[in-house]
Design a protein around this motif. Sequence first.
Motif, PDB file in Angstrom:
ATOM      1  N   UNK A 172       0.834  -1.208   0.000  1.00  0.00           N
ATOM      2  CA  UNK A 172       0.000   0.000   0.000  1.00  0.00           C
ATOM      3  C   UNK A 172       0.865   1.252   0.000  1.00  0.00           C
ATOM      4  N   UNK A 173       2.166   1.080  -0.207  1.00  0.00           N
ATOM      5  CA  UNK A 173       3.087   2.204  -0.193  1.00  0.00           C
ATOM      6  C   UNK A 173       3.800   2.385   1.132  1.00  0.00           C
ATOM      7  N   UNK A 174       3.321   1.708   2.156  1.00  0.00           N
ATOM      8  CA  UNK A 174       3.939   1.811   3.478  1.00  0.00           C
ATOM      9  C   UNK A 174       4.609   0.511   3.893  1.00  0.00           C
ATOM     10  N   UNK A 175       4.027  -0.602   3.525  1.00  0.00           N
ATOM     11  CA  UNK A 175       4.538  -1.921   3.896  1.00  0.00           C
ATOM     12  C   UNK A 175       4.388  -2.847   2.701  1.00  0.00           C
ATOM     13  N   UNK A 176       5.297  -3.814   2.587  1.00  0.00           N
ATOM     14  CA  UNK A 176       5.229  -4.817   1.522  1.00  0.00           C
ATOM     15  C   UNK A 176       5.042  -6.190   2.154  1.00  0.00           C
ATOM     16  N   UNK A 177       4.099  -6.955   1.623  1.00  0.00           N
ATOM     17  CA  UNK A 177       3.922  -8.341   2.040  1.00  0.00           C
ATOM     18  C   UNK A 177       4.377  -9.264   0.929  1.00  0.00           C
ATOM     19  N   UNK A 178       5.100 -10.319   1.309  1.00  0.00           N
ATOM     20  CA  UNK A 178       5.483 -11.373   0.377  1.00  0.00           C
ATOM     21  C   UNK A 178       4.616 -12.588   0.670  1.00  0.00           C
ATOM     22  N   UNK A 179       3.942 -13.091  -0.354  1.00  0.00           N
ATOM     23  CA  UNK A 179       3.023 -14.209  -0.209  1.00  0.00           C
ATOM     24  C   UNK A 179       3.623 -15.418  -0.907  1.00  0.00           C
ATOM     25  N   UNK A 180       3.725 -16.530  -0.183  1.00  0.00           N
ATOM     26  CA  UNK A 180       4.481 -17.665  -0.690  1.00  0.00           C
ATOM     27  C   UNK A 180       3.614 -18.867  -1.040  1.00  0.00           C
ATOM     28  N   UNK A 181       2.298 -18.742  -0.930  1.00  0.00           N
ATOM     29  CA  UNK A 181       1.431 -19.857  -1.324  1.00  0.00           C
ATOM     30  C   UNK A 181       1.282 -19.911  -2.843  1.00  0.00           C
TER      31      UNK A 181
END
Length: 267
Positions: A172-181
Amino acid sequence: MQMGQWLARVREERPLVHNITNLVVTNVAANTLLALGASPVMAHAHEEVADMVAIARALALNLGTLDPYVVTSMDLASEAANRRGVPVVLDPVGAGATPYRTRAAMRLLETRNIQVLRGNQGEIGVITGAGGEVAGVDAKAAGTGLADAMMRFARDGGLVVAATGERDLVTDGEVVYELENGHPWEAAITGSGCSLTAVIGAFVAVSDGTKGGLLEATVAAITCFNVAAEMAAEGASGPGSFQVRLLDALHAITPGDVDARARIRKG
C-alpha cells in the motif's frame, strides 16, 4: 493477519462483482466467483455499464482482449464507480507487450480512482517504472527494485499494488507483504491470473474501503486463491485435472484451511 475471516465475510455477504474481462476467460472468472461464494455479472455494453456498477459492490477491469469498444466500456464503468464509491480493481494484462495496452492501462490509472492494481511482475514492473519484459500476456522478467518501485507507485497514487509471480508482492506504499502460497500449475492454465483479479474484487467489496482494509483484503484474496490451488494440485495429475479441481477447491476451502496454510511474510 487472520485471512480466513475474509473468506467467511465474502460467503456471508455474497457481493456482486461487475466484471469487464477478456473473452478468453469470461466463463472461468464467473465460475471462480460462484465457486468461492460471490456473485458475478459480466457486462460491457456502453448502454448499461453505469447502471450495472450502481448495483454492484466492486468493479473488476481486465485488459486481456482489448479493443476500442472495451476501452470505452471500462472508461464509462470506472467513471460511474468513482462517482458511487464502488472500488475498482484493474488488471493491466499485457502492459508492456504493445504500446496500445500500456497506454490503455496508464490512462485508466491517470484519469480514474483505481483502488487495486493487480498484474504479473512483468506488467507491474513496466507500469511502476521498475522495468520488465512481457511476451504476449505472460511475464518474462521483472525489473530490479520491483518492490521499491511498487511502494513508490502505491504511495503516490493512493492505491494498493499487487504483483503476482513465484512469490507475490502486495503493498500500500507503506509496507510490503510477500506471499508464498500457490502452485506452478497456475501458470499452466488459461485464466488463473484473470480469475484472481475477480476474486480480489469480491474481497475488496466486503472491506471498509480504507487503504489498510483494501491492503488486507487483497492479501487475503491472493492467499485464499493460492491455498485453493495448492489443495487442487494435491489430487491432480496435470494442468487439465488441476483446472477442474481448482473450482472444487475454491468451493470446499474453509477459513480454517486458509489460516492454517497461509505463508505471509512482511517485507
